[in-house]
Write a protein that holds these residues in place. Structure first.
Motif, PDB file in Angstrom:
ATOM      1  N   ALA A  60      50.630  -7.485  22.597  1.00 30.47           N
ATOM      2  CA  ALA A  60      51.224  -6.996  23.851  1.00 30.47           C
ATOM      3  C   ALA A  60      50.193  -6.826  24.952  1.00 30.47           C
ATOM      4  O   ALA A  60      50.459  -7.164  26.117  1.00 30.47           O
ATOM      5  N   ASP A  61      49.026  -6.283  24.655  1.00 33.46           N
ATOM      6  CA  ASP A  61      48.042  -5.993  25.691  1.00 33.46           C
ATOM      7  C   ASP A  61      47.427  -7.272  26.253  1.00 33.46           C
ATOM      8  O   ASP A  61      47.313  -7.448  27.471  1.00 33.46           O
ATOM      9  N   THR A  62      46.994  -8.191  25.370  1.00 35.69           N
ATOM     10  CA  THR A  62      46.239  -9.364  25.809  1.00 35.69           C
ATOM     11  C   THR A  62      47.090 -10.614  25.944  1.00 35.69           C
ATOM     12  O   THR A  62      46.643 -11.611  26.508  1.00 35.69           O
ATOM     13  N   ARG A  63      48.335 -10.560  25.462  1.00 37.05           N
ATOM     14  CA  ARG A  63      49.217 -11.724  25.441  1.00 37.05           C
ATOM     15  C   ARG A  63      48.560 -12.906  24.702  1.00 37.05           C
ATOM     16  O   ARG A  63      48.776 -14.067  25.046  1.00 37.05           O
ATOM     17  N   SER A  64      47.767 -12.605  23.680  1.00 37.09           N
ATOM     18  CA  SER A  64      47.087 -13.631  22.879  1.00 37.09           C
ATOM     19  C   SER A  64      47.769 -13.757  21.522  1.00 37.09           C
ATOM     20  O   SER A  64      48.343 -12.802  20.998  1.00 37.09           O
ATOM     21  N   GLY A  84      50.862 -22.161  25.101  1.00 37.21           N
ATOM     22  CA  GLY A  84      50.182 -21.861  26.360  1.00 37.21           C
ATOM     23  C   GLY A  84      49.404 -20.566  26.325  1.00 37.21           C
ATOM     24  O   GLY A  84      49.067 -20.010  27.356  1.00 37.21           O
ATOM     25  N   THR A  85      49.135 -20.044  25.147  1.00 41.52           N
ATOM     26  CA  THR A  85      48.419 -18.773  25.035  1.00 41.52           C
ATOM     27  C   THR A  85      47.113 -19.007  24.320  1.00 41.52           C
ATOM     28  O   THR A  85      46.897 -20.011  23.658  1.00 41.52           O
ATOM     29  N   SER A  86      46.236 -18.012  24.431  1.00 44.09           N
ATOM     30  CA  SER A  86      44.951 -18.099  23.757  1.00 44.09           C
ATOM     31  C   SER A  86      45.039 -17.424  22.401  1.00 44.09           C
ATOM     32  O   SER A  86      46.068 -16.920  22.009  1.00 44.09           O
ATOM     33  N   ILE A  87      43.924 -17.401  21.711  1.00 46.30           N
ATOM     34  CA  ILE A  87      43.856 -16.810  20.380  1.00 46.30           C
ATOM     35  C   ILE A  87      43.049 -15.528  20.451  1.00 46.30           C
ATOM     36  O   ILE A  87      42.057 -15.435  21.180  1.00 46.30           O
TER      37      ILE A  87
END
Length: 835
Positions: A602-606, A829-832
């Protein structure tokens, strides 16, 4: 398949049965006796033949040993003759002519068996040529004697191979034969050559001293190697546990040879050290040669003793087998005669009594004076005759009724339907078959035991009988399946009304006894109805099948209801069966495809993990969603191999990502598990095997279990969760808030996460109650120190509200749709992030 197998066996066994059936008792006993005795005689004769073959082979070895003895003597004489030829004033008075004559005599007697006559002729010619060179130089004579000795040694090897000595099966005999063929003749010859080289050198007729030392070193290597072989062979003979005399003689000669060989080695080392051949007296080599000859003589005698012992043992075995065979044949004839006398008469009386009973005479009795099993058969037969009439009545009753409920059984149902179908074709009314299957009966059986289940079944039977007409038939097919047959039905609605009354009646609570107390249990019923009218011919089995199909449809639509059979239900059933067959092939042919949907922080959207979602790439129907085949998999039991295949594919993909993609080392994979999988005994071993095969960290695998899996069988679920916890696997409770679990269950089971059902997330922003429920779930999770994953997050507004309520993980189309592994990272489309 069973009927076909029985037909084939009957066809194959018919000739034997026909033959035995035509024989009288005496002939049958004679035939049985021959069948038993002939194999015994054949087996005994085969054993005797094997023993005789062994005797022949051993005699052949003895003949070879006799030939070998003369060659060994000749080889020793050749060594002495060579010594006389090269020595100055040293005459051993060797009579080679006598030795040749002895070999000639043995060769004429036995060499034809092994075709060594030609080889002996060449060897003999070489020896005679050597004897005629007495006037030549000593070094030339030495060379010729060497060639003749080599020819004798080669002939010894050939003879040992062709006579079978070297292939002797007994360990002790084989090692002694190897001594005589390979090591002793060679050792004696080499020791003689060493002494002869020293003698030639002392006379100034040999090579230069360095070459002599090199030659002596080579020969001593052969002597040392042969000595080691002989020592090991002597140990092997002793270890074989054979004849004590042979073992003692071989050990004694081995020690003597070892002593003189060690002494020669020490003197040779001294000679080399001082570079003086005078430091190596020739009598050391002579001592080795003499010890070798003595060893060979003892070895020949020992081997001959062992071969003779073997012949005597085989002869003794043959005599004992022949004796026992004769005694066994006489005893068999005697016993068969007595057997016939003691059996034929009682059997005849029993047969006569059976014929009388078959004719209806139940007053007949069998009197037998024997004390064996036939007398017991007679007693049982007499008791059977007395109880036949009563037993026949009981069997007739059991054949047509169910022992638990006293209702008619399946056989009676089919008989009644056959008669009813004939009446329908002759009249104008309808025939209705109501197929009744109880709902939640398995839960009663599993929770309270089979005795409680029997109580429920009897209560259901009573309620069915109470609500039916006297002309209707109420029957129990099997388990919790009942049937009602109603004839002369005027319209379909009448049967439907009866079925609905049955559903209402069975749904009333039933009182059962549980642990000395009473409690009420509520079950239900699903009913399928099939009708038959005039002009619509159908078989009893087909009618029952149609009603069963309609009942299955009632189960599918929510249970506790009534369904009427029509052709569309049959087509649906056929589609389900075809789907089950295709799914079974799909699992075997790797047609299942796993899609992956990201789970984000939730915080980093990773991305912190993925949920594995199975699809089916059907060869004709295309890509199928889980709803098209998962229900069929669960009903058919295919969910277990299907789930195992998905688990392996998902964990393999996780392992590949963790190895190949930077930052994915702590990526997690969630896999759904059904209640049937959790309950199956192979589930825990399968999870452990997949973890080991894919080499993943168990903590990176999360298994998602629905709330219904928890309450279906709490004890089994507890045991399974504890085993998974021991493996280190994470557990998540899926669809939380829609089932029946309680806080007590959450505290009892080792869960790590809760997944908020998408139905609550979808209502956020539109329904204030949804926000309250979600906040409550997150509060419970925080209290129990559990992670919270919100499913079905479709837009940013939902994500923001969830974040405000304290949700930590998201999953939904807003962050990524389910996609194959190769497309997942482009579409998300997100990071890890490593968590």
């Amino acid at each position: 398949m069973g009927a076909r197998l029985r037909a084939v066996l009957s066809l194959l066994l018919w000739p034997a049965a026909a033959l035995i059936g035509r024989l009288r008792y005496a002939q049958k006993f004679l035939l049985v006796g021959l069948v038993l005795l002939v194999p015994l005689v054949v087996t005994a004769n085969s054993y005797i033949a094997v023993q005789r073959e062994q005797i022949d082979a051993t005699v052949r070895e003895q003949q070879g040993l006799r030939y070998l003895r003369t060659l060994l003597v000749l080889a020793g004489d050749m060594v002495q003759a060579r010594r006389s030829a090269v020595s100055a004033g040293f005459d051993l008075s060797v009579n080679l002519d006598a030795a040749l004559a002895r070999v000639d005599e043995v060769d004429r007697q036995v060499s034809g068996s092994w075709q060594v006559h030609a080889e002996w002729g060449k060897t003999r010619e070489a020896i005679v040529t050597t004897m005629e060179m007495a006037t030549q130089a000593k070094s030339v004579q030495f060379t010729k004697y060497q060639e003749a000795s080599d020819s004798i040694l080669a002939l010894i090897v050939t003879l040992g191979d062709r006579s079978g000595l070297i292939h002797d099966p007994d360990l002790d005999s084989n090692y002694i034969a190897r001594m005589l063929q390979d090591w002793l003749p060679s050792l004696g010859d080499i020791a003689g050559r060493i002494a002869d080289l020293l003698e030639l050198n002392s006379q100034g007729q040999g090579d230069e001293q360095l070459k002599v030392f090199m030659e002596l070193g080579k020969y001593f290597g052969v002597v040392s190697n042969s000595g080691q072989h002989l020592a090991r062979a002597a140990d092997a003979v002793a270890a074989s546990g054979g004849d004590d005399g042979v073992v003692a003689a071989i050990r004694s000669q081995s020690r003597e040879l070892h002593t003189v060989t060690e002494a020669m080695g020490g003197r040779l080392a001294l000679a080399v050290k001082h570079q003086s051949l005078q430091q190596f007296p020739s009598h050391s080599a002579d001592a080795v040669r003499v010890a070798t000859n003595n060893y060979a003589s003892v070895a020949v005698s020992s081997l001959d003793r062992l071969l003779q012992i073997r012949i005597e043992r085989s002869t003794d075995r043959i005599e004992r087998v022949q004796g026992w065979l004769g005694m066994g044949a006489l005893l068999a004839v005697y016993l068969f005669a007595g057997f016939y006398i003691s059996v034929a008469t009682p059997v005849r009386r029993i047969v006569e009594a059976l014929r009388a009973v078959a004719g209806g005479d139940l007053s007949r009795r069998v009197e037998i004076s024997t004390k064996d099993e036939i007398s017991f058969i007679a007693e049982v037969l007499n008791e059977t005759i007395m109880t036949t009439e009563a037993a026949t009545g009981r069997l007739a009753l059991l054949a047509s009724s169910d022992p638990l409920t006293s209702l008619p059984n399946r056989a009676a149902v089919l008989e009644r339907l056959d008669a009813a179908l004939l009446r329908v074709q002759q009249g104008s009314s309808l025939l209705a078959v109501l197929f009744i299957d109880l709902d939640r009966f398995k839960l009663v059986n599993d929770s309270f035991g089979h005795e409680a289940g029997d109580t429920v079944l009897r209560a259901v039977a009573e309620r069915l009988i109470t609500g039916m007409r006297r002309t209707d038939m109420v029957a129990r097919l099997a388990g919790d399946e009942f049937v009602v047959i109603s004839e002369e039905i005027s319209e379909i609605g009448s049967a439907v009304s009866v079925a609905e009354r049955i559903v209402a009646s069975i749904s009333e609570p039933i009182r059962i006894a549980v642990n000395d107390t009473h409690r009420d249990v509520a079950i239900g019923a699903s009913i399928g109805i099939a009708f038959v009218a005039t002009g619509n011919p159908v078989s009893a089995d087909d009618l029952l099948r149609d009603a069963d199909v309609a009942m299955y449809q009632a189960k599918q639509k929510g249970r506790g209801r009534v369904e009427i059979f029509d052709e569309s239900l049959s087509a649906a059933l056929e589609h389900r069966v075809r789907t089950e067959q295709d799914l079974r092939n799909a699992i075997q042919c790797d047609e299942l495809v796993v899609f992956y949907q990201p789970i984000v922080e939730a915080d980093t959207r990773s991305i912190v993990g993925f949920e594995a979602l199975v699809r089916w790439q059907h060869p004709t129907r295309g890509l199928l969603a889980p709803d098209a085949f998962i229900p069929v998999a669960e009903e058919s039991g295919l969910i277990v191999p299907l789930g195992a295949a998905v688990l392996l594919q998902a964990c393999s993909q996780l392992s590949q990502w963790q190895r190949e993609r930077p930052g994915c080392e702590r990526l997690r994979m969630s896999v759904n598990v059904s209640a049937l999988q959790l309950d199956h005994p192979s589930f825990i071993p399968t999870v452990a095997a997949v973890i080991e095969t894919t080499d993943i960290d168990p903590a990176s695998l999360w298994l998602e279990i629905t709330e219904t899996s928890l309450v279906a069988d709490v004890e089994r679920a507890t045991a399974a969760f504890e085993a998974l916890h021991d493996l280190g696997v994470g557990l998540a409770l899926d669809d939380f808030g829609t089932g029946y679990s309680s806080l007590a269950y959450l505290q009892k089971f080792p869960m790590q996460a809760l997944k908020i059902d998408r139905s609550f997330v979808d209502r956020l922003g539109r329904d204030p109650e949804a926000a309250v429920i979600v906040e409550m779930i997150i509060g419970v999770a925080r209290t129990l120190r559990l992670l919270v994953i919100a499913e079905g997050v479709e837009n940013e507004e939902q994500a923001d509200e969830l974040y405000g309520l304290g949700c930590t993980l998201y999953q939904g189309y807003h962050f990524g749709r389910p996609a194959p592994a190769e497309k997942q990272w482009q579409e998300s489309g997100t990071s890890i992030v490593a968590v």
